[in-house]
Design an enzyme around this catalytic site. Structure first.
Site, mmCIF file in Angstrom:
data_model
loop_
_atom_site.group_PDB
_atom_site.id
_atom_site.type_symbol
_atom_site.label_atom_id
_atom_site.label_comp_id
_atom_site.label_asym_id
_atom_site.label_seq_id
_atom_site.Cartn_x
_atom_site.Cartn_y
_atom_site.Cartn_z
ATOM 1 N N TYR A 33 -13.499 23.584 15.076
ATOM 2 C CA TYR A 33 -13.909 23.077 16.390
ATOM 3 C C TYR A 33 -14.628 21.753 16.267
ATOM 4 C CZ TYR A 33 -18.816 24.470 15.636
ATOM 5 O OH TYR A 33 -20.098 24.576 15.163
ATOM 6 N N ARG A 52 -12.829 13.961 11.886
ATOM 7 C CA ARG A 52 -13.352 15.175 11.229
ATOM 8 C C ARG A 52 -12.474 16.381 11.554
ATOM 9 N NH1 ARG A 52 -19.458 16.812 12.339
ATOM 10 N NH2 ARG A 52 -18.575 17.342 14.365
ATOM 11 N N ARG A 100 -1.835 41.054 13.033
ATOM 12 C CA ARG A 100 -2.959 40.919 12.109
ATOM 13 C C ARG A 100 -2.555 41.120 10.651
ATOM 14 N NH1 ARG A 100 -6.958 43.496 9.533
ATOM 15 N NH2 ARG A 100 -8.987 42.455 9.511
ATOM 16 N N LYS A 148 -15.730 22.284 9.647
ATOM 17 C CA LYS A 148 -16.377 22.737 10.882
ATOM 18 C C LYS A 148 -15.617 23.941 11.434
ATOM 19 C CE LYS A 148 -18.623 20.825 14.969
ATOM 20 N NZ LYS A 148 -19.902 21.479 14.727
ATOM 21 N N GLU A 181 -29.225 22.083 5.551
ATOM 22 C CA GLU A 181 -29.093 21.468 6.886
ATOM 23 C C GLU A 181 -29.621 22.438 7.919
ATOM 24 O OE1 GLU A 181 -24.965 20.926 8.061
ATOM 25 O OE2 GLU A 181 -24.403 22.828 7.142
ATOM 26 N N LEU A 206 -22.332 20.153 6.664
ATOM 27 C CA LEU A 206 -21.320 19.508 7.499
ATOM 28 C C LEU A 206 -21.623 18.008 7.556
ATOM 29 C CD1 LEU A 206 -18.936 20.054 9.511
ATOM 30 C CD2 LEU A 206 -20.648 19.873 11.309
#
Ligand code: PMP
Length: 286
Positions: A33, A52, A100, A148, A181, A206
């Site tokens: 995302y 990114r 799945r 991310k 972070e 990140l």
């Protein structure tokens, strides 16, 4: 006003928007995302966010759902249709839906979702004026925090721990005692000698878009920077501390584990960087 959400080619009312129960984003967190700031009706740093996103997708071998030009169009549309002037836009791409199975499915179309949300700029300004408290927690995350992904349970747990301690952000600390972070931000301190410190990019953090733009600003302002990890005691003894993220840009930190930083007030450099941030950011009116 009714909210509109983009899902796989359609702009839908919020209540009708959804993805399949066998979407791999839902079942495996097989999904990445981006969150971009919207300020005064413009998208901030879109190019860096899209770059990114490309990197996250490529590293996980998730197909790119559409071209950058088309993604920019969706972002602009979702901001416009929701009449967001100040807030954020959220974009998520999953590997798509498939029965799945841990193994990647052969041919699936990626799922693309985009939504926009207003944020009251006065509330953010008030928060920045007082600064935030940080609580440190051990970093339990995987070895690819440079991607991310939506694998955000450690961040959610850390923020909950922070909230219980009366703090607004958590800082993850690695096994050697260095801050990696924030749960949803990059961490910075200003040393007593004026040097700005932040952890260099590695697989434990990140690469924040706000971090990259702030490094440009620091350079332009002639502020000395050292990219190296710092410890919690170093941060507590710092002249200033702050965090960066697209949703909060530069946010002063005034206490760490109950220990006041810089007499418990936002520092002058932090305030200046916050004021000047958008001078250097890329601004795309929608
Ligand atoms: N680190 C983490 C773990 C984050 O979730 C975020 C916010 N997305 C950041 C750093 C800051 O990144 P950006 O400046 O791109 O918002």
């Amino acid at each position: 006003m009714a909210r509109i959400v983009y899902v796989n080619g359609r702009y839908l009312p919020y209540a009708e928007a959804g993805v399949h129960v066998e979407d791999r984003g839902f079942q495996f967190a097989d999904s990445v995302y981006e969150v971009c700031e919207v300020k005064s009706g413009a998208l901030i740093d879109t190019t860096r966010h899209l770059a990114r996103l490309d990197r996250s997708l490529a590293e996980l071998k998730i197909a790119k759902p559409m071209s950058d030009a088309a993604l920019r169009h969706v972002l602009a549309q979702i901001v416009r249709r929701n009449r967001v002037r100040d807030g954020l836009v959220y974009l998520q791409v999953t590997r798509g839906k498939a029965a799945r199975d841990f193994l990647f499915p052969g041919e699936t179309d990626p799922t693309l979702v985009a939504l926009a949300r207003p944020i009251d700029p006065y509330k953010v300004a008030a928060k920045a004026k007082s600064g935030i408290a940080v609580k440190t927690v051990p970093d339990p995350r995987w070895g690819r925090c440079d991607l991310k992904t939506v694998m955000l349970l450690p961040a959610a747990l850390a923020k909950e721990t922070a909230r219980e301690a009366g703090a607004q952000e958590a800082w993850f600390v690695d096994e050697k005692g260095f801050v990696t972070e924030g749960a949803s931000s990059n961490a910075w301190i200003v040393r007593p000698d004026g040097f700005v410190l932040t952890r260099p990019l590695d697989n434990r953090i990140l690469g924040g878009v706000t971090r990259a733009t702030l490094l440009d600003l620091l350079k332009a302002q002639g502020v000395p920077v050292e990219q190296r990890p710092f410890t919690v005691p170093e941060a507590q003894a710092a002249r200033e501390a702050f965090v960066t993220s697209a949703s909060a840009t530069v946010m002063p930190v005034v206490s760490i584990d109950g220990h006041k930083v810089a007499e418990g007030r936002p520092g002058d450099l932090t305030k200046r960087l916050r004021e000047k941030f958008h001078d250097l950011a890329e601004i795309t009116p929608v």
